[in-house]
Scaffold this motif. Structure first.
Motif, PDB file in Angstrom:
ATOM      1  N   VAL A  18      -3.153  -3.316  10.063  1.00  0.00           N
ATOM      2  CA  VAL A  18      -3.819  -4.617  10.203  1.00  0.00           C
ATOM      3  C   VAL A  18      -4.951  -4.752   9.194  1.00  0.00           C
ATOM      4  O   VAL A  18      -5.102  -5.792   8.547  1.00  0.00           O
ATOM      5  N   ALA A  19      -5.751  -3.702   9.034  1.00  0.00           N
ATOM      6  CA  ALA A  19      -6.846  -3.743   8.065  1.00  0.00           C
ATOM      7  C   ALA A  19      -6.311  -3.907   6.647  1.00  0.00           C
ATOM      8  O   ALA A  19      -6.897  -4.636   5.838  1.00  0.00           O
ATOM      9  N   ASP A  20      -5.209  -3.264   6.343  1.00  0.00           N
ATOM     10  CA  ASP A  20      -4.613  -3.395   5.017  1.00  0.00           C
ATOM     11  C   ASP A  20      -4.130  -4.823   4.771  1.00  0.00           C
ATOM     12  O   ASP A  20      -4.328  -5.383   3.689  1.00  0.00           O
ATOM     13  N   ARG A  21      -3.509  -5.429   5.761  1.00  0.00           N
ATOM     14  CA  ARG A  21      -3.036  -6.814   5.596  1.00  0.00           C
ATOM     15  C   ARG A  21      -4.197  -7.787   5.474  1.00  0.00           C
ATOM     16  O   ARG A  21      -4.120  -8.762   4.728  1.00  0.00           O
ATOM     17  N   CYS A  22      -5.282  -7.538   6.207  1.00  0.00           N
ATOM     18  CA  CYS A  22      -6.467  -8.391   6.066  1.00  0.00           C
ATOM     19  C   CYS A  22      -7.072  -8.237   4.678  1.00  0.00           C
ATOM     20  O   CYS A  22      -7.527  -9.216   4.085  1.00  0.00           O
ATOM     21  N   LEU A  23      -7.070  -7.025   4.170  1.00  0.00           N
ATOM     22  CA  LEU A  23      -7.584  -6.783   2.824  1.00  0.00           C
ATOM     23  C   LEU A  23      -6.746  -7.533   1.796  1.00  0.00           C
ATOM     24  O   LEU A  23      -7.279  -8.066   0.823  1.00  0.00           O
ATOM     25  N   GLN A  24      -5.443  -7.612   2.024  1.00  0.00           N
ATOM     26  CA  GLN A  24      -4.574  -8.349   1.114  1.00  0.00           C
ATOM     27  C   GLN A  24      -4.920  -9.837   1.091  1.00  0.00           C
ATOM     28  O   GLN A  24      -4.816 -10.487   0.048  1.00  0.00           O
ATOM     29  N   LEU A  25      -5.362 -10.383   2.231  1.00  0.00           N
ATOM     30  CA  LEU A  25      -5.749 -11.789   2.270  1.00  0.00           C
ATOM     31  C   LEU A  25      -6.975 -12.070   1.408  1.00  0.00           C
ATOM     32  O   LEU A  25      -7.094 -13.134   0.811  1.00  0.00           O
ATOM     33  N   PHE A  26      -7.906 -11.109   1.367  1.00  0.00           N
ATOM     34  CA  PHE A  26      -9.118 -11.286   0.573  1.00  0.00           C
ATOM     35  C   PHE A  26      -8.887 -11.020  -0.906  1.00  0.00           C
ATOM     36  O   PHE A  26      -9.711 -11.380  -1.733  1.00  0.00           O
ATOM     37  N   GLY A  27      -7.797 -10.377  -1.234  1.00  0.00           N
ATOM     38  CA  GLY A  27      -7.511 -10.069  -2.635  1.00  0.00           C
ATOM     39  C   GLY A  27      -8.499  -9.059  -3.189  1.00  0.00           C
ATOM     40  O   GLY A  27      -8.920  -8.128  -2.504  1.00  0.00           O
ATOM     41  N   GLY A  28      -8.910  -9.260  -4.427  1.00  0.00           N
ATOM     42  CA  GLY A  28      -9.851  -8.331  -5.066  1.00  0.00           C
ATOM     43  C   GLY A  28     -11.227  -8.355  -4.435  1.00  0.00           C
ATOM     44  O   GLY A  28     -11.964  -7.373  -4.490  1.00  0.00           O
ATOM     45  N   ASP A  29     -11.588  -9.488  -3.816  1.00  0.00           N
ATOM     46  CA  ASP A  29     -12.893  -9.563  -3.162  1.00  0.00           C
ATOM     47  C   ASP A  29     -12.974  -8.645  -1.948  1.00  0.00           C
ATOM     48  O   ASP A  29     -14.061  -8.269  -1.521  1.00  0.00           O
ATOM     49  N   GLY A  30     -11.825  -8.294  -1.381  1.00  0.00           N
ATOM     50  CA  GLY A  30     -11.825  -7.440  -0.203  1.00  0.00           C
ATOM     51  C   GLY A  30     -12.341  -6.043  -0.466  1.00  0.00           C
ATOM     52  O   GLY A  30     -12.751  -5.347   0.460  1.00  0.00           O
ATOM     53  N   TYR A  31     -12.340  -5.607  -1.725  1.00  0.00           N
ATOM     54  CA  TYR A  31     -12.838  -4.278  -2.057  1.00  0.00           C
ATOM     55  C   TYR A  31     -14.346  -4.256  -2.274  1.00  0.00           C
ATOM     56  O   TYR A  31     -14.939  -3.201  -2.378  1.00  0.00           O
ATOM     57  N   MET A  32     -14.962  -5.430  -2.351  1.00  0.00           N
ATOM     58  CA  MET A  32     -16.412  -5.487  -2.552  1.00  0.00           C
ATOM     59  C   MET A  32     -17.114  -5.168  -1.247  1.00  0.00           C
ATOM     60  O   MET A  32     -16.731  -5.654  -0.182  1.00  0.00           O
ATOM     61  N   LYS A  33     -18.166  -4.377  -1.326  1.00  0.00           N
ATOM     62  CA  LYS A  33     -18.868  -3.961  -0.111  1.00  0.00           C
ATOM     63  C   LYS A  33     -19.614  -5.105   0.552  1.00  0.00           C
ATOM     64  O   LYS A  33     -20.106  -4.960   1.660  1.00  0.00           O
ATOM     65  N   ALA A  34     -19.717  -6.250  -0.106  1.00  0.00           N
ATOM     66  CA  ALA A  34     -20.401  -7.395   0.491  1.00  0.00           C
ATOM     67  C   ALA A  34     -19.588  -7.994   1.635  1.00  0.00           C
ATOM     68  O   ALA A  34     -20.144  -8.648   2.514  1.00  0.00           O
ATOM     69  N   TYR A  35     -18.286  -7.762   1.631  1.00  0.00           N
ATOM     70  CA  TYR A  35     -17.428  -8.319   2.669  1.00  0.00           C
ATOM     71  C   TYR A  35     -17.186  -7.285   3.762  1.00  0.00           C
ATOM     72  O   TYR A  35     -16.989  -6.100   3.491  1.00  0.00           O
ATOM     73  N   PRO A  36     -17.171  -7.718   5.015  1.00  0.00           N
ATOM     74  CA  PRO A  36     -16.955  -6.768   6.118  1.00  0.00           C
ATOM     75  C   PRO A  36     -15.573  -6.118   6.100  1.00  0.00           C
ATOM     76  O   PRO A  36     -15.398  -5.039   6.650  1.00  0.00           O
ATOM     77  N   ILE A  37     -14.609  -6.772   5.476  1.00  0.00           N
ATOM     78  CA  ILE A  37     -13.259  -6.206   5.464  1.00  0.00           C
ATOM     79  C   ILE A  37     -13.219  -4.899   4.680  1.00  0.00           C
ATOM     80  O   ILE A  37     -12.429  -4.005   4.998  1.00  0.00           O
ATOM     81  N   ALA A  38     -14.076  -4.751   3.691  1.00  0.00           N
ATOM     82  CA  ALA A  38     -14.117  -3.495   2.925  1.00  0.00           C
ATOM     83  C   ALA A  38     -14.555  -2.342   3.825  1.00  0.00           C
ATOM     84  O   ALA A  38     -13.991  -1.247   3.759  1.00  0.00           O
ATOM     85  N   HIS A  39     -15.532  -2.588   4.677  1.00  0.00           N
ATOM     86  CA  HIS A  39     -15.991  -1.550   5.607  1.00  0.00           C
ATOM     87  C   HIS A  39     -14.916  -1.263   6.665  1.00  0.00           C
ATOM     88  O   HIS A  39     -14.690  -0.111   7.023  1.00  0.00           O
ATOM     89  N   LEU A  40     -14.276  -2.316   7.136  1.00  0.00           N
ATOM     90  CA  LEU A  40     -13.218  -2.138   8.132  1.00  0.00           C
ATOM     91  C   LEU A  40     -12.054  -1.332   7.565  1.00  0.00           C
ATOM     92  O   LEU A  40     -11.530  -0.431   8.232  1.00  0.00           O
ATOM     93  N   PHE A  41     -11.682  -1.630   6.338  1.00  0.00           N
ATOM     94  CA  PHE A  41     -10.587  -0.903   5.703  1.00  0.00           C
ATOM     95  C   PHE A  41     -10.940   0.575   5.539  1.00  0.00           C
ATOM     96  O   PHE A  41     -10.122   1.450   5.831  1.00  0.00           O
ATOM     97  N   ALA A  42     -12.158   0.857   5.085  1.00  0.00           N
ATOM     98  CA  ALA A  42     -12.576   2.252   4.906  1.00  0.00           C
ATOM     99  C   ALA A  42     -12.648   2.983   6.244  1.00  0.00           C
ATOM    100  O   ALA A  42     -12.234   4.141   6.352  1.00  0.00           O
TER     101      ALA A  42
END
Length: 80
Positions: A33-57
Motif C-alpha cells: 500500500v505504501a509503495d502504491r501511494c508513493l507511485q501516486l506522488f511520483g518523484g515528489d513522494g521521495y522528498m522528506k517534506a511529504y509524509p508518504i516518504a516517511h511512511l514508505f521508509a
C-alpha cells in the motif's frame, strides 16, 4: 513478578508460528500500500517534506525488523 516465564528449553525454536504469520500478513500488505501511494506522488513522494516518504521508509523497515519476512515464511513452513 508479572512477566511471563521464559522458555529456555532446547526445544524452543523461535517465536510462535501465529506471531510470524501475523507479522508477515500485516507488514507485507502495508508495504504494498505504501509503495502504491508513493507511485501516486511520483518523484515528489521521495522528498522528506511529504509524509508518504516517511511512511514508505517505515513500512520498508517493518519487513526487516524482528526477523525478515522471508525468514518468517521459512519458520512457518517448518512447523508441523
Amino acid at each position: 513478578m508479572l512477566s511471563p516465564p521464559v522458555n529456555l528449553s532446547p526445544r524452543w525454536l523461535g517465536p510462535h508460528p501465529a506471531y510470524t504469520m501475523a507479522k508477515y500478513w500485516v507488514t507485507d500488505p502495508a508495504s504494498i500500500v505504501a509503495d502504491r501511494c508513493l507511485q501516486l506522488f511520483g518523484g515528489d513522494g521521495y522528498m522528506k517534506a511529504y509524509p508518504i516518504a516517511h511512511l514508505f521508509a517505515d513500512t520498508r523497515v517493518l519487513r526487516i525488523l524482528a526477523g525478515a519476512n522471508e525468514v518468517m515464511k521459512e519458520l512457518v513452513a517448518r512447523t508441523p
